[in-house]
Design a protein around this motif. Structure first.
Motif, PDB file in Angstrom:
ATOM      1  N   ARG A 158       0.838  -1.207   0.000  1.00  0.00           N
ATOM      2  CA  ARG A 158       0.000   0.000   0.000  1.00  0.00           C
ATOM      3  C   ARG A 158       0.870   1.252   0.000  1.00  0.00           C
ATOM      4  NH1 ARG A 158      -5.305  -1.243   1.540  1.00  0.00           N
ATOM      5  NH2 ARG A 158      -5.479  -3.449   2.031  1.00  0.00           N
ATOM      6  N   GLU A 159       2.078   1.124   0.527  1.00  0.00           N
ATOM      7  CA  GLU A 159       2.984   2.278   0.589  1.00  0.00           C
ATOM      8  C   GLU A 159       4.411   1.766   0.416  1.00  0.00           C
ATOM      9  OE1 GLU A 159       3.601   3.151   5.091  1.00  0.00           O
ATOM     10  OE2 GLU A 159       1.458   2.966   4.726  1.00  0.00           O
ATOM     11  N   PRO A 160       5.347   2.667   0.057  1.00  0.00           N
ATOM     12  CA  PRO A 160       6.709   2.221  -0.247  1.00  0.00           C
ATOM     13  C   PRO A 160       7.342   1.368   0.856  1.00  0.00           C
ATOM     14  CG  PRO A 160       6.429   4.493  -0.933  1.00  0.00           C
ATOM     15  CD  PRO A 160       5.163   4.114  -0.227  1.00  0.00           C
ATOM     16  N   ALA A 161       7.053   1.703   2.117  1.00  0.00           N
ATOM     17  CA  ALA A 161       7.687   0.927   3.204  1.00  0.00           C
ATOM     18  C   ALA A 161       7.331  -0.562   3.096  1.00  0.00           C
ATOM     19  CB  ALA A 161       7.237   1.470   4.559  1.00  0.00           C
ATOM     20  N   ASP A 162       6.189  -0.861   2.489  1.00  0.00           N
ATOM     21  CA  ASP A 162       5.760  -2.260   2.403  1.00  0.00           C
ATOM     22  C   ASP A 162       6.679  -3.090   1.520  1.00  0.00           C
ATOM     23  OD1 ASP A 162       3.641  -1.691   4.042  1.00  0.00           O
ATOM     24  OD2 ASP A 162       2.234  -1.361   2.405  1.00  0.00           O
ATOM     25  N   TRP A 163       7.234  -2.483   0.471  1.00  0.00           N
ATOM     26  CA  TRP A 163       8.146  -3.270  -0.373  1.00  0.00           C
ATOM     27  C   TRP A 163       9.622  -2.945  -0.098  1.00  0.00           C
ATOM     28  CZ3 TRP A 163      11.075  -0.348  -3.712  1.00  0.00           C
ATOM     29  CH2 TRP A 163      10.564   0.922  -4.079  1.00  0.00           C
ATOM     30  N   ARG A 164       9.858  -1.948   0.744  1.00  0.00           N
ATOM     31  CA  ARG A 164      11.261  -1.608   1.070  1.00  0.00           C
ATOM     32  C   ARG A 164      11.715  -2.289   2.351  1.00  0.00           C
ATOM     33  NH1 ARG A 164      10.764   4.701  -0.244  1.00  0.00           N
ATOM     34  NH2 ARG A 164      11.116   4.609  -2.482  1.00  0.00           N
ATOM     35  N   THR A 165      10.797  -2.911   3.057  1.00  0.00           N
ATOM     36  CA  THR A 165      11.122  -3.488   4.363  1.00  0.00           C
ATOM     37  C   THR A 165      11.014  -5.011   4.292  1.00  0.00           C
ATOM     38  OG1 THR A 165       9.975  -1.567   5.260  1.00  0.00           O
ATOM     39  CG2 THR A 165      10.589  -3.296   6.833  1.00  0.00           C
ATOM     40  N   ARG A 166      12.053  -5.676   4.800  1.00  0.00           N
ATOM     41  CA  ARG A 166      12.035  -7.154   4.839  1.00  0.00           C
ATOM     42  C   ARG A 166      10.885  -7.636   5.719  1.00  0.00           C
ATOM     43  NH1 ARG A 166      16.270  -8.398   7.828  1.00  0.00           N
ATOM     44  NH2 ARG A 166      17.696  -7.627   6.251  1.00  0.00           N
ATOM     45  N   TRP A 167      10.314  -8.773   5.392  1.00  0.00           N
ATOM     46  CA  TRP A 167       9.220  -9.336   6.185  1.00  0.00           C
ATOM     47  C   TRP A 167       9.700  -9.527   7.632  1.00  0.00           C
ATOM     48  CZ3 TRP A 167      11.013 -11.303   1.517  1.00  0.00           C
ATOM     49  CH2 TRP A 167      10.182 -11.061   0.417  1.00  0.00           C
ATOM     50  N   PRO A 168       8.860  -9.201   8.609  1.00  0.00           N
ATOM     51  CA  PRO A 168       9.299  -9.245  10.008  1.00  0.00           C
ATOM     52  C   PRO A 168       9.764 -10.631  10.452  1.00  0.00           C
ATOM     53  CG  PRO A 168       7.095  -8.274   9.821  1.00  0.00           C
ATOM     54  CD  PRO A 168       7.489  -8.680   8.450  1.00  0.00           C
ATOM     55  N   ASP A 169       9.216 -11.698   9.871  1.00  0.00           N
ATOM     56  CA  ASP A 169       9.625 -13.036  10.314  1.00  0.00           C
ATOM     57  C   ASP A 169      10.756 -13.608   9.463  1.00  0.00           C
ATOM     58  OD1 ASP A 169       8.309 -13.545   7.959  1.00  0.00           O
ATOM     59  OD2 ASP A 169       7.095 -15.193   8.746  1.00  0.00           O
ATOM     60  N   ALA A 170      11.340 -12.781   8.561  1.00  0.00           N
ATOM     61  CA  ALA A 170      12.390 -13.315   7.684  1.00  0.00           C
ATOM     62  C   ALA A 170      13.773 -12.912   8.173  1.00  0.00           C
ATOM     63  CB  ALA A 170      12.181 -12.818   6.261  1.00  0.00           C
ATOM     64  N   LEU A 171      14.729 -13.786   7.878  1.00  0.00           N
ATOM     65  CA  LEU A 171      16.129 -13.521   8.224  1.00  0.00           C
ATOM     66  C   LEU A 171      16.810 -13.031   6.941  1.00  0.00           C
ATOM     67  CD1 LEU A 171      18.148 -14.587  10.620  1.00  0.00           C
ATOM     68  CD2 LEU A 171      18.673 -16.359   8.961  1.00  0.00           C
ATOM     69  N   ALA A 172      17.751 -12.099   7.038  1.00  0.00           N
ATOM     70  CA  ALA A 172      18.503 -11.702   5.845  1.00  0.00           C
ATOM     71  C   ALA A 172      19.238 -12.934   5.323  1.00  0.00           C
ATOM     72  CB  ALA A 172      19.497 -10.608   6.199  1.00  0.00           C
TER      73      ALA A 172
END
Ligand code: SAM
Length: 224
Positions: free
Chosen positions: A189-203
């Motif tokens: 819905r907003e840029p932060a949604d695709w700029r931020t890694r999923w909270p449950d994911a590890l880099a």
């Protein structure tokens, strides 16, 4: 296993495996490998009860997969990766962390997709797939109309296809194909949604190396 329609372009093998890894590859991998006859109910693949099953394609060293399995003990995971050294790393990770809910397909994932039952998965992860950024190599990319049709068949309604990449061309490629696919909705819905890694994911290992220096995009597509 191979098919005349599927030609794999990546690396199957890097440096020779150290003896400990070779032993895991020879003795432990056969116990974790997906059987040729995949059961209609994928939860039958796991020794403990699982409520749902998810797939990671091209898991590299498997760190994201092990992290997910430890975080979500009631989810079963299938990892597909043809790179032998990566598979050996995952087997070592599974043994080290006693992660009991991961099964491995150590071949090209395109050979696996047709074997899996309809609506059998709740998530499909494709994290930092090989970008094949030269125009003449674009058709080697994992995301295609054909693989998206498979994802649509395999995901339950409300399920997710998660894609991450630091290659702007591949991000645009995936967005174009997935948003015009009737089965998927891009959830951002907003840029932060695709700029931020999923909270449950590890880099992932690739992500941590940050080879391109470009900030990745994290795309989530919901199965209608
Ligand atoms: C750039 S690496 C990223 C690995 C890992 N996801 C990470 O982020 O660290 C891409 C991986 O996809 C794997 N791969 C390439 N084509 C594949 C295919 N057709 N099926 C499954 N894995 C594939 C490669 O072997 C490689 O390990």
């Amino acid at each position: 296993m191979s098919s005349p329609d599927v030609r794999f372009y990546g690396r199957r093998k890097g440096h020779d495996l150290k003896p400990g890894r070779q032993r895991l590859f020879d003795e432990t991998l056969p116990l974790l490998r997906l059987p040729d006859d995949v059961p209609q109910d994928l939860s039958d693949l796991f020794a403990t009860d699982v409520d749902e099953v998810q797939l990671e394609i091209g898991f590299g060293g498997g760190e994201h997969l092990v992290h997910q399995a430890l975080t979500h003990p009631r989810v079963g995971y299938i990892g597909a990766e043809p790179y032998i050294n990566g598979v050996a790393m995952l087997v070592a990770g599974i043994e080290r962390e006693s992660a009991a809910t991961i099964r491995i397909f150590d071949e090209d994932a395109r050979l696996l997709l047709p074997k899996l039952p309809d609506a059998s998965l709740t998530k499909i992860y494709l994290l930092f797939p090989d970008p094949w950024h030269k125009a003449r190599h674009n058709k080697r990319r994992f995301v295609s109309e054909e693989t998206l049709d498979h994802f649509a068949r395999l995901l339950r309604p409300g399920g997710e296809f998660r894609f991450a990449s630091d290659d702007a061309g591949y991000v645009r490629w995936t967005l174009a194909r997935a948003t015009r696919h009737a089965a998927f909705i891009w959830t951002a819905r907003e840029p932060a949604d695709w700029r931020t890694r999923w909270p449950d994911a590890l880099a992932t290992r690739y992500e941590t190396k940050n080879i391109t220096g470009i900030k990745p995009a994290y795309l989530t597509f919901c199965r209608r």
